[in-house]
Design an enzyme around this catalytic site. Sequence first.
Site, short mmCIF file in Angstrom:
data_model
loop_
_atom_site.label_atom_id
_atom_site.label_comp_id
_atom_site.label_asym_id
_atom_site.label_seq_id
_atom_site.Cartn_x
_atom_site.Cartn_y
_atom_site.Cartn_z
N LYS A 83 76.08 -12.72 108.29
CA LYS A 83 76.96 -12.86 107.12
C LYS A 83 76.78 -11.69 106.16
O LYS A 83 75.65 -11.22 105.93
CB LYS A 83 76.63 -14.18 106.42
CG LYS A 83 77.51 -14.56 105.25
CD LYS A 83 77.10 -15.93 104.72
CE LYS A 83 77.93 -16.38 103.55
NZ LYS A 83 77.54 -17.74 103.09
N SER A 152 81.13 -20.96 102.64
CA SER A 152 81.39 -19.54 102.47
C SER A 152 81.11 -18.71 103.74
O SER A 152 81.50 -17.55 103.82
CB SER A 152 80.51 -19.00 101.34
OG SER A 152 79.13 -19.19 101.62
N SER A 176 77.94 -24.59 102.92
CA SER A 176 78.52 -23.37 103.50
C SER A 176 78.11 -23.06 104.93
O SER A 176 78.56 -22.06 105.49
CB SER A 176 78.17 -22.17 102.61
OG SER A 176 78.83 -22.28 101.37
#
Length: 446
Positions: A83, A152, A176
């Site tokens: 990420k 996210s 997330s």
Amino acid sequence: MSDGENIKTDTVRECLEHIATGALTSLELVQHHLNVINNSDEHIHAWAHLDADKVKAHAGMLDDVRRQGKPLGLLHGIPVGVKDIFDTSDYPTTYGSTIYANRQPETDCRVVEKLKEAGALLMGKTVTTEFAFMHPSRTQNPHNKEYSPGGSSSGSAASVAAGHVALSIGSQTNGSVIRPASFCGVYGFKPSRGIVSRRGVLETSPTLDQVGVFGRDLGDIALLVDAMAGYDNQDSQSYLAPKPSMLKGYLSEVPVPPTLAWIDMPYASKYSKDAAEGFEELVAALGGTVERLEAPQSFAALIECHRIIHQYEIARSLDEEISQHWDEISESIQPILLDAKKHTDEQYAEAIEIRAAAVDWFQNFFLDYDAILTPSALSEAPLMGSTGDPICCTIWTLCGLPCISMPLLSGANDMPVGVQLVGALQEDDRLLRTTRAVLQQLHEHD
């Protein structure tokens, strides 16, 4: 063994065996994944930064290490997506924000250091929502591009669901990891807080930020967390004690059938009709292993407690961005950040105390139950433009408990719906053992 269809169906652990014997090279594995990415990411948009030449060069180097007979790590030659809030010296780290469009870290975060030590290679940086918060990213759900992948960790979940990589790294401050795993139909695992270091990761909430992972196979992500786990004296949540062995826990047999708790949560009225019906069928399939409980009245207060801590801390963590780059922050989150600044020190201190009491409560709770059975999300994925409601994860994240999302159900629009199991703090091996037993029981029921 280099046939693409074999690679597509093999687990990471099987690929590792083939790499160790020379039946498969890391370069062949990487090329397979690059081909998949080239064929689909134009529409999915899972990747923020990826350099095919760099990845292939690293794979070739790892293949040379094997041919020279040098020691191989736990993940030797395996590509992993990371990420875009985790610092990487090989790629920019931009936090999903135009403010940091040209930000290039000089050093890797601790997670990436551990991955490289284990012989994994960084496939690239996956798309994140802005500051790992609520503004939707451009990533689309691989099952149907009209639907959200969640957030996210949107790119991390979508990249695994699309077959771009078998493993990826995300983070969770509310929902997330577990929610995107549910929406994208992959396994998601958020270990107990403190097991994986957050050094070099964007900090939005020092109390709540936690690292998580995605994969196609639960045993594979157990191995991934084993490679990442460890003490770090630069992380305030890291603890100096032995960590659970994730893969060993996953491969262990349960001594007795596990006892699961289904808690009628204060937000149960928000479950979609199809999700609620799916869970009723699931509970029935699991039979006497599930005990239904009413949620304590305090659970509603825990949801508000999480909101106060998260907003209080993100307003301070992003103070420089708010004060100096306000116009570059998305309008969708500006009101939330303004509201976050209104929380007082007294409200925050009270919320921290409530959280500590809840952690103690759950420690006693798991003396009687192996895991909590609960939805990963309220429903299947919403349409693009929303990341979905994280409320099914809020209480567990607040208390730092280990959570696993399993891709077991589907909704009215034939989109995935995840089933979540929550375990005792720092007993992640027990949770993985329980999860495997539950999956076996459901398989036998079918």
